[in-house]
Each structure stands twice: as structure tokens, then as C-alpha cells.
Design a protein around this motif. Structure first.
Motif, PDB file in Angstrom:
ATOM      1  N   HIS A 148       0.840  -1.203   0.000  1.00 23.03           N
ATOM      2  CA  HIS A 148       0.000   0.000   0.000  1.00 23.03           C
ATOM      3  C   HIS A 148       0.869   1.244   0.000  1.00 23.03           C
ATOM      4  CE1 HIS A 148      -3.638   2.387   0.674  1.00 23.03           C
ATOM      5  NE2 HIS A 148      -2.812   3.179   1.343  1.00 23.03           N
TER       6      HIS A 148
ATOM      7  N   ARG B 192      -8.157   1.872  -0.140  1.00 31.63           N
ATOM      8  CA  ARG B 192      -8.046   0.544  -0.732  1.00 31.63           C
ATOM      9  C   ARG B 192      -9.379   0.089  -1.322  1.00 31.63           C
ATOM     10  NH1 ARG B 192      -3.411  -1.937  -0.370  1.00 31.63           N
ATOM     11  NH2 ARG B 192      -4.289  -4.001  -0.825  1.00 31.63           N
TER      12      ARG B 192
ATOM     13  N   ARG C 152      -9.226  -0.400  -7.216  1.00 35.62           N
ATOM     14  CA  ARG C 152      -8.164  -1.298  -7.701  1.00 35.62           C
ATOM     15  C   ARG C 152      -7.748  -0.873  -9.108  1.00 35.62           C
ATOM     16  NH1 ARG C 152      -5.272  -4.647 -10.354  1.00 35.62           N
ATOM     17  NH2 ARG C 152      -4.780  -6.744  -9.588  1.00 35.62           N
TER      18      ARG C 152
ATOM     19  N   TYR D 192      -3.872  -0.793  -5.280  1.00 36.38           N
ATOM     20  CA  TYR D 192      -4.988  -0.059  -4.693  1.00 36.38           C
ATOM     21  C   TYR D 192      -4.571   1.360  -4.305  1.00 36.38           C
ATOM     22  CZ  TYR D 192      -7.324  -4.572  -4.342  1.00 36.38           C
ATOM     23  OH  TYR D 192      -7.919  -5.781  -4.638  1.00 36.38           O
TER      24      TYR D 192
END
Length: 240
Positions: A203, A210, A213, A218
Motif C-alpha cells: 500500500h 483501498r 483497484r 490499490y
């Protein structure tokens, strides 16, 4: 010179592991080179605290995908540094719009963050008898943070070695490569399996998003971290 009172550092490394793309690739690199690799993460009240959740998933993924690395992956350490949040007034520690100053530096810059992280990591490394720190700092494709520059890291390395009276090496394998090269490095280290793990589990988004996508993973798709990651992905895929 007198002998140190504690054992000399082993052939191990301590990786500053946030759960982001860069630190994930650095962890994979360390696992390919060192006999023992431990990780350290920091909770400083960051807006994208979801990265802390991803850390354990990435470690588990690396262990499952690469049995030869599983035996080398050691203990994980997590430190809470709420004071950093208290003295910072940035878009990374506050619910504020991300903007750029006249000199091009985004207000996501948390003053002293990397220097503080390296200091805590060195102190832990001293106790764990580890003399090598590995960090994902980069001055090629980055947001302009002054504590990501090589000169800052080298000065910090010298100060820590002097202050601990023991050599403390700081490795920054991504320092002079761009994000496309970071993606390529992931492929070189672990093939498509590692690239997929970085896409799905790491991340980088500063907003902690998140819910969306993209091909590269993400995120919000608009913050500085997302734009750097996305642009690197596009160059990486175009060059294959």
C-alpha cells in the motif's frame, strides 16, 4: 581500542518495512542477500495507517511464495511514535488537502521522519546485534522529501555509527533507480509472483484508500504516491 561489550553484528539485516511498494521490494532484496532478516514498522498516527495492516499480509505472502526466504525471515517489530504526529502538521498526519508549496514540496512531508525512523531502527539493531539497516529511500522518483536524499542518509549513517560506537550501515538499494526500475527489480527477485504480491498487498496511497483497484494496485489514483507508482508501472509494462 577495547573490545565491544556485546557481540559484533551478525550477517543479518533490519528492514524498515512500512508495507509500501518500495519497502516490500527492499525486504525481498534483503531476503535474497542476508542469512537473517528482521523487519520494523512504525505507527506514528499516519493517515494511511492501513499500510500497517498490509505488513503482516506481505510477510505471510513472501513466506508462502518463497520457501527459501521463509527460513531467513525473522522477527517483526512494531513501534508506536505518537509524538511524531503531535509535532507534525502535514497532510500525512492530518485530514487536510494535499497541496504543493512554491518550492514543489508537498505538504505530505513529515519533517524528520526518516531520520527518526533510522535512529530507532539503529537502536533496535544494536540490541539485536544487527549492523545493517535497509530502507526504501529514493531520490530519483520521489516527492522531493529532503530526508530521502542520499546525502541525508549518509550523514545519518555516520552519526549513528559514531553515536553507537559501532559501524551501522544503511543500505538504500532504490536510491538511484526510478519506480519502473523498482517494478523490474521485483520481477528479477521473485518473478511474476512477487510482482503480483506487490500489486495486491502493498500500500502506497497517502489517503489510505483501498476501495479502488488499478493495474498497479490499490489507491486513490491521484495523490503523489499513487501517481508515482502508476507512472512507474506504465513505464515498466511498456518496457517489457
Amino acid at each position: 581500542m577495547s573490545e565491544p561489550s556485546t557481540p559484533a553484528p551478525s550477517s543479518g539485516a533490519l528492514v524498515l518495512f512500512s508495507g509500501g511498494q518500495d519497502s516490500t521490494v527492499c525486504l525481498a532484496l534483503a531476503l535474497s542477500r542476508f542469512e537473517r532478516v528482521e523487519t520494523i514498522g512504525f505507527d506514528y498516527g499516519q493517515r494511511h495507517a492501513v499500510e500497517l495492516t498490509q505488513r503482516s499480509r506481505i510477510r505471510a505472502g513472501l513466506s508462502d511464495l518463497f520457501p527459501e526466504w521463509r527460513a531467513r525471515l525473522g522477527e517483526d517489530h512494531s513501534l508506536a511514535i505518537p509524538t511524531l504526529n503531535e509535532i507534525s502538521d502535514t497532510a500525512l498526519t492530518r485530514d487536510a488537502e494535499i497541496v504543493f508549496s512554491a518550492d514543489g514540496l508537498p505538504n505530505t512531508f513529515v519533517p524528520g521522519r526518516n531520520i527518526l525512523f533510522l535512529t530507532f531502527a539503529a537502536a533496535l539493531g544494536y540490541r539485536r546485534h544487527i549492523g545493517t539497516l535497509v530502507g526504501g529511500m529514493c531520490e530519483t522518483d520521489y516527492s522531493g522529501y529532503p530526508d530521502c536524499r542520499e546525502a541525508t542518509i549518509k550523514a545519518t549513517e555516520q552519526a549513528l555509527s559514531l553515536g553507537l560506537d559501532r559501524p551501522m550501515e544503511i543500505l538504500t538499494p532504490l536510491m538511484h533507480i526510478d519506480k519502473a526500475a523498482t517494478w523490474r527489480l521485483a520481477e528479477e527477485l521473485g518473478g511474476e509472483a512477487l510482482v503480483a504480491l506487490v500489486v495486491e498487498e502493498s500500500h502506497s496511497c497517502y489517503l489510505g484508500d483501498r476501495s479502488r483497484r488499478f493495474d498497479w494496485g490499490y489507491g486513490c489514483g491521484e495523490c503523489p504516491a499513487c501517481t508515482l507508482r502508476a507512472a512507474g508501472w506504465e513505464r515498466y509494462r511498456a518496457g517489457r
